[in-house]
Design an enzyme around this catalytic site. Sequence first.
Site, PDB file in Angstrom:
ATOM      1  CG  HIS A  63     -43.022 -80.213  37.865  1.00 26.13           C
ATOM      2  ND1 HIS A  63     -42.313 -79.602  38.877  1.00 26.13           N
ATOM      3  CD2 HIS A  63     -42.130 -80.991  37.196  1.00 26.13           C
ATOM      4  CE1 HIS A  63     -41.048 -79.996  38.815  1.00 26.13           C
ATOM      5  NE2 HIS A  63     -40.908 -80.836  37.809  1.00 26.13           N
ATOM      6  CG  ASP A 105     -37.598 -82.028  36.416  1.00 27.88           C
ATOM      7  OD1 ASP A 105     -38.569 -81.923  37.190  1.00 27.88           O
ATOM      8  OD2 ASP A 105     -36.414 -82.010  36.810  1.00 27.88           O
TER       9      ASP A 105
END
Length: 138
Positions: A63, A105
């Site tokens: 991420h 996300d």
Amino acid sequence: MRTFWIVAVLLVGVEGNLLQFNKMIKIMTKKNAIPFYTSYGCYCGWGGRGRPKDATDRCCFVHDCCYEKLTDCSPKTARYSYSWKSGVIICGEGTPCEKQICECDRAAAVCFGANLSTYKKRYMFYPDLLCTDPSEKC
């Protein structure tokens, strides 16, 4: 230090993507990002260094790398549109930045859900000073 920044951001009332990311995490894991993912391992939370401790921490590493690849975007504050149906998160319309942030996300939330079995409480609130291994490249 990561925990301090997370709390500081929440106290100033960020309404953008961090809250949306929390909702995605809740959808995929049934857990709130705070406290379960805000300071987990070496990469979950603000910043990161060393090697990911497990598959859950690797989700955060990936991420972080995804955010790093976004240029001229504000991934921690930009709002985006998304929906979910039957546990599937779908990123909606928006600017190229909004779509890319949403995809970063979404991928992390899906990764957390897929790796719930690797989650270890001993890595919650893990001290940065223990993240001493050489960092991997994105």
